[in-house]
Design a protein around this motif. Structure first.
Motif, mmCIF file in Angstrom:
data_model
loop_
_atom_site.group_PDB
_atom_site.id
_atom_site.type_symbol
_atom_site.label_atom_id
_atom_site.label_comp_id
_atom_site.label_asym_id
_atom_site.label_seq_id
_atom_site.Cartn_x
_atom_site.Cartn_y
_atom_site.Cartn_z
ATOM 1 N N GLN A 230 0.815 -1.112 0.016
ATOM 2 C CA GLN A 230 0.006 0.115 0.051
ATOM 3 C C GLN A 230 0.919 1.300 -0.114
ATOM 4 O O GLN A 230 0.434 2.375 -0.534
ATOM 5 C CB GLN A 230 -0.753 0.040 1.158
ATOM 6 C CG GLN A 230 -1.957 -1.269 1.195
ATOM 7 C CD GLN A 230 -2.980 -1.019 0.057
ATOM 8 O OE1 GLN A 230 -3.119 0.179 -0.486
ATOM 9 N NE2 GLN A 230 -3.651 -1.970 -0.275
ATOM 10 N N GLU A 231 2.031 1.189 0.636
ATOM 11 C CA GLU A 231 2.958 2.432 0.641
ATOM 12 C C GLU A 231 3.451 2.700 -0.849
ATOM 13 O O GLU A 231 3.500 3.843 -1.241
ATOM 14 C CB GLU A 231 3.960 2.012 1.789
ATOM 15 C CG GLU A 231 4.815 3.387 1.954
ATOM 16 C CD GLU A 231 4.406 4.482 2.301
ATOM 17 O OE1 GLU A 231 5.001 5.541 2.132
ATOM 18 O OE2 GLU A 231 3.226 4.304 3.073
ATOM 19 N N PHE A 232 3.779 1.651 -1.343
ATOM 20 C CA PHE A 232 4.381 1.773 -2.695
ATOM 21 C C PHE A 232 3.515 2.162 -3.622
ATOM 22 O O PHE A 232 3.633 3.016 -4.605
ATOM 23 C CB PHE A 232 5.214 0.602 -3.106
ATOM 24 C CG PHE A 232 6.630 0.266 -2.570
ATOM 25 C CD1 PHE A 232 7.577 1.329 -3.007
ATOM 26 C CD2 PHE A 232 6.583 -0.626 -1.759
ATOM 27 C CE1 PHE A 232 8.969 1.135 -2.548
ATOM 28 C CE2 PHE A 232 8.218 -0.665 -1.082
ATOM 29 C CZ PHE A 232 9.045 0.084 -1.708
ATOM 30 N N TYR A 233 2.180 1.519 -3.676
ATOM 31 C CA TYR A 233 1.038 1.969 -4.458
ATOM 32 C C TYR A 233 0.794 3.574 -4.175
ATOM 33 O O TYR A 233 0.651 4.300 -5.217
ATOM 34 C CB TYR A 233 -0.250 1.289 -4.031
ATOM 35 C CG TYR A 233 -1.378 1.627 -4.948
ATOM 36 C CD1 TYR A 233 -1.436 1.079 -6.164
ATOM 37 C CD2 TYR A 233 -2.298 2.239 -4.311
ATOM 38 C CE1 TYR A 233 -2.770 1.564 -6.968
ATOM 39 C CE2 TYR A 233 -3.504 2.667 -4.940
ATOM 40 C CZ TYR A 233 -3.568 2.298 -6.262
ATOM 41 O OH TYR A 233 -4.747 2.599 -7.205
ATOM 42 N N LYS A 234 0.545 4.261 -3.044
ATOM 43 C CA LYS A 234 0.667 5.613 -2.721
ATOM 44 C C LYS A 234 1.354 6.263 -3.288
ATOM 45 O O LYS A 234 1.510 7.434 -3.847
ATOM 46 C CB LYS A 234 0.339 5.613 -1.142
ATOM 47 C CG LYS A 234 -0.772 5.093 -0.641
ATOM 48 C CD LYS A 234 -1.018 5.367 0.769
ATOM 49 C CE LYS A 234 -2.031 4.868 1.498
ATOM 50 N NZ LYS A 234 -2.245 5.058 2.732
ATOM 51 N N ARG A 235 2.757 5.938 -3.346
ATOM 52 C CA ARG A 235 4.071 6.667 -3.810
ATOM 53 C C ARG A 235 3.989 6.474 -5.335
ATOM 54 O O ARG A 235 4.229 7.781 -5.874
ATOM 55 C CB ARG A 235 5.087 6.127 -3.138
ATOM 56 C CG ARG A 235 5.605 6.249 -1.800
ATOM 57 C CD ARG A 235 6.823 5.757 -1.287
ATOM 58 N NE ARG A 235 7.193 5.641 0.029
ATOM 59 C CZ ARG A 235 8.186 5.547 0.625
ATOM 60 N NH1 ARG A 235 9.354 4.857 -0.226
ATOM 61 N NH2 ARG A 235 8.532 5.584 1.956
ATOM 62 N N ALA A 236 3.593 5.573 -5.868
ATOM 63 C CA ALA A 236 3.386 5.727 -7.256
ATOM 64 C C ALA A 236 2.276 6.496 -7.889
ATOM 65 O O ALA A 236 2.446 7.347 -8.726
ATOM 66 C CB ALA A 236 3.297 3.962 -7.872
ATOM 67 N N ILE A 237 1.119 6.646 -6.920
ATOM 68 C CA ILE A 237 0.057 7.480 -7.447
ATOM 69 C C ILE A 237 0.571 8.778 -7.300
ATOM 70 O O ILE A 237 0.110 9.773 -8.202
ATOM 71 C CB ILE A 237 -1.096 7.125 -6.652
ATOM 72 C CG1 ILE A 237 -1.790 5.847 -6.849
ATOM 73 C CG2 ILE A 237 -2.275 8.247 -6.681
ATOM 74 C CD1 ILE A 237 -2.126 5.631 -8.278
ATOM 75 N N GLU A 238 0.959 9.332 -6.317
ATOM 76 C CA GLU A 238 1.662 10.623 -6.228
ATOM 77 C C GLU A 238 2.671 11.068 -7.109
ATOM 78 O O GLU A 238 2.763 11.974 -7.669
ATOM 79 C CB GLU A 238 2.139 10.971 -4.629
ATOM 80 C CG GLU A 238 2.391 12.229 -4.346
ATOM 81 C CD GLU A 238 2.483 12.458 -2.787
ATOM 82 O OE1 GLU A 238 3.253 13.490 -2.681
ATOM 83 O OE2 GLU A 238 1.842 11.815 -2.189
ATOM 84 N N THR A 239 3.325 9.990 -7.580
ATOM 85 C CA THR A 239 4.445 10.321 -8.410
ATOM 86 C C THR A 239 4.181 10.548 -9.800
ATOM 87 O O THR A 239 4.590 11.554 -10.548
ATOM 88 C CB THR A 239 5.575 9.157 -8.564
ATOM 89 O OG1 THR A 239 6.272 9.072 -7.208
ATOM 90 C CG2 THR A 239 6.757 9.481 -9.401
ATOM 91 N N LEU A 240 3.148 9.865 -10.328
ATOM 92 C CA LEU A 240 2.500 9.955 -11.451
ATOM 93 C C LEU A 240 1.099 10.891 -11.692
ATOM 94 O O LEU A 240 0.509 10.976 -12.567
ATOM 95 C CB LEU A 240 1.855 8.559 -12.041
ATOM 96 C CG LEU A 240 2.955 7.479 -12.294
ATOM 97 C CD1 LEU A 240 2.423 6.033 -12.341
ATOM 98 C CD2 LEU A 240 3.790 8.076 -13.082
ATOM 99 N N ALA A 241 0.977 11.646 -10.621
ATOM 100 C CA ALA A 241 -0.056 12.722 -10.711
ATOM 101 C C ALA A 241 0.326 14.025 -11.361
ATOM 102 O O ALA A 241 1.468 14.223 -11.780
ATOM 103 C CB ALA A 241 -0.356 13.323 -9.152
ATOM 104 N N VAL A 242 -0.657 14.370 -12.404
ATOM 105 C CA VAL A 242 -0.550 15.216 -13.337
ATOM 106 C C VAL A 242 -1.959 16.164 -13.108
ATOM 107 O O VAL A 242 -2.907 15.659 -12.741
ATOM 108 C CB VAL A 242 -0.677 14.954 -14.818
ATOM 109 C CG1 VAL A 242 0.893 14.153 -15.056
ATOM 110 C CG2 VAL A 242 -1.498 13.711 -15.042
ATOM 111 N N LEU A 243 -1.899 17.202 -13.718
ATOM 112 C CA LEU A 243 -3.157 18.229 -13.756
ATOM 113 C C LEU A 243 -3.793 17.839 -14.978
ATOM 114 O O LEU A 243 -3.385 17.619 -16.282
ATOM 115 C CB LEU A 243 -2.513 19.751 -13.798
ATOM 116 C CG LEU A 243 -1.863 20.369 -12.347
ATOM 117 C CD1 LEU A 243 -1.674 21.648 -12.726
ATOM 118 C CD2 LEU A 243 -2.837 20.159 -11.367
#
Length: 456
Positions: A166-179
């Motif tokens: 879950q921690e790595f999943y959250k980090r991946a979501i935040e790293t790939l976040a775009v506007l």
């Protein structure tokens, strides 16, 4: 000569080359094989026009084409294909059978799902009972006949724990976040800032744009480098222009400082992409990181245990030792600039900014090095009291510190704030070194365990 079965309205695709007769016989002379023409009325005998259904009749089919071989487009306007069940073949079309079959298929889909029809297509979505949550296990449970006996390892023990996933999943979501294109923030941001694109703002509110430490309004962005395609942290200082000499001198000096507790400064430059003069600093990006102020002053209501405070102290002193040995001063040890990237894992962000902004003053770094030690004491005091303004009321804060924590920790924090410790070497007390060895022992056990796993 046999009659051409494709010749119905006077036209044949083969024309004169057709080897069959193009003369339609009389109705009385055409009869079915095996039928007695004397016992069957002539008007009931099939002809070329009524021997087939309308769709299978050659006269109907070829009447849609002119003599040149192209289909008449106006013929499709009145053409409506239909299906006529044929009962003479021995079986009968049964709508009941097909309806039961379709209902059986539909019941299998609708039993655990919800059907939604959109645009003529039916989609089936899982209900709340069948929908898996993020916190559910990703691994199949052990079968009843294959359950592990005492002393045997379960299936989950061979893989990463669910918390790590879950921690790595959250980090991946935040790293790939775009506007998104409709986001109003995307309109105000440039598409490309030198070699960096896909800017994503990280400031949660206007309180993050503080001017206390740097003296100027600053903004944080996540961006992607064009060449290596890695995420970086971009800190922009508004309304400021500095010389290239100041930028190159500070960046080259801080690039030489390599420490795990200090976030590396990669480059800095002036830009006008934000429709003003701005200075941009690029650092390593750590997703899902929070500041010490947010973690201990806002989020958590629990008191900070003493082992965590000692861990913070050991990491900060180790970082300052590398900085001071390079004849530099950190000058950004503040609850809003020290971030947590993991459990009890802190890093110092924003290094080198004050060196660029105050390049012309040429001040003595030894005085700033003493201020770094005072800043460590104030940071730890505020963290122990879980208040951002704990250093402003020293008597109450020190009284709370003595009540909740050990004497060794209180003595070190008091000595740092009162400037009894003036150099980084003065902090090497027996109590401090004991916790240094303790943290190194934990690190040694962790590295040893990882090394053993890599060779097994």
């Amino acid at each position: 000569m046999s009659t051409c079965r494709f010749f119905a309205d006077g036209n044949c695709l083969y024309g004169n080359k057709c080897k069959y007769s193009h003369t339609l016989p009389q109705q009385g002379s055409l009869h079915l094989a095996g039928a007695d023409p004397t016992s069957t009325p002539q008007n009931s005998l099939p002809t070329m026009s009524n021997a087939y259904p309308q769709e299978d009749n050659p006269a109907y089919y070829y009447s849609q084409y002119p003599s040149d071989g192209y289909r008449n487009p106006t013929a499709d306007m009145n053409f409506s294909p239909s299906f006529t069940p044929n009962t003479s073949s021995g079986y009968e079309y049964s709508p009941k059978v097909n309806r039961e079959h379709s209902m059986g298929v539909q019941s299998r889909w609708n039993s655990p799902n919800v059907a939604v029809t959109s645009g003529g297509t039916t989609y089936f979505y899982p209900t709340d009972k069948t929908q898996n949550s993020d916190k559910q296990s990703r691994y199949m449970p052990s079968l009843p006949h294959a359950a592990p006996t005492p002393g045997q390892r379960s299936l989950k023990s061979f893989f990463a724990s669910e918390d790590v996933y879950q921690e790595f999943y959250k980090r991946a979501i935040e790293t790939l976040a775009v506007l998104g294109q409709q986001d109003p923030r995307a309109v105000r941001l440039p598409t490309l800032v030198r070699r960096y694109h896909s800017l994503y703002p990280l400031d949660k509110s206007d309180k993050d744009k503080s001017v206390k430490l740097f003296g100027h309004i600053s903004h944080l962005f996540k961006c992607i480098h064009t060449n290596d395609r890695l995420p970086y942290l971009m800190r922009r200082i508004d309304g400021l222009y500095v010389t290239d000499e100041a930028v190159s001198t500070a960046v080259s000096a801080w690039k030489a400082v390599q420490h795990p507790t200090i976030i590396t400064l990669h480059e800095a430059f002036n830009t006008t992409e934000f429709n003003d003069n701005s200075v941009v600093f690029l650092y390593d990006y750590y997703p899902c990181s929070v500041t010490v102020a947010d973690e201990h002053f806002t989020r958590s209501r629990l008191p900070v245990d003493e082992d965590t405070i000692w861990s913070y102290l050991v990491q900060l002193v180790s970082a300052l030792r590398s900085v001071h040995d390079a004849k530099l001063a950190c000058r950004v040890i503040h609850p809003s600039k020290v971030i947590l990237t993991g459990k009890n894992r802190i890093r110092i962000s924003g290094v080198g900014i004050l060196d660029v902004l105050n390049y012309d003053k040429q001040e003595d770094p030894s005085e700033f090095q003493k201020e770094d030690l005072i800043a460590i004491g104030r940071l730890l005091l505020c963290t122990c009291n879980r208040k951002a303004d704990a250093s402003e009321n020293m008597d109450v804060s020190l009284a709370h510190l003595r009540d909740k924590y050990s004497t060794e920790l209180c003595d070190i924090i008091t000595s740092l704030i009162s400037m009894k410790i003036t150099t980084i070497d003065d902090i090497n007390t027996p109590a401090f070194m004991k916790h240094v060895f303790k943290d190194n022992l934990h690190l040694y056990k962790f590295v040893t365990a990882i090394t053993e796993l890599s060779y097994t």
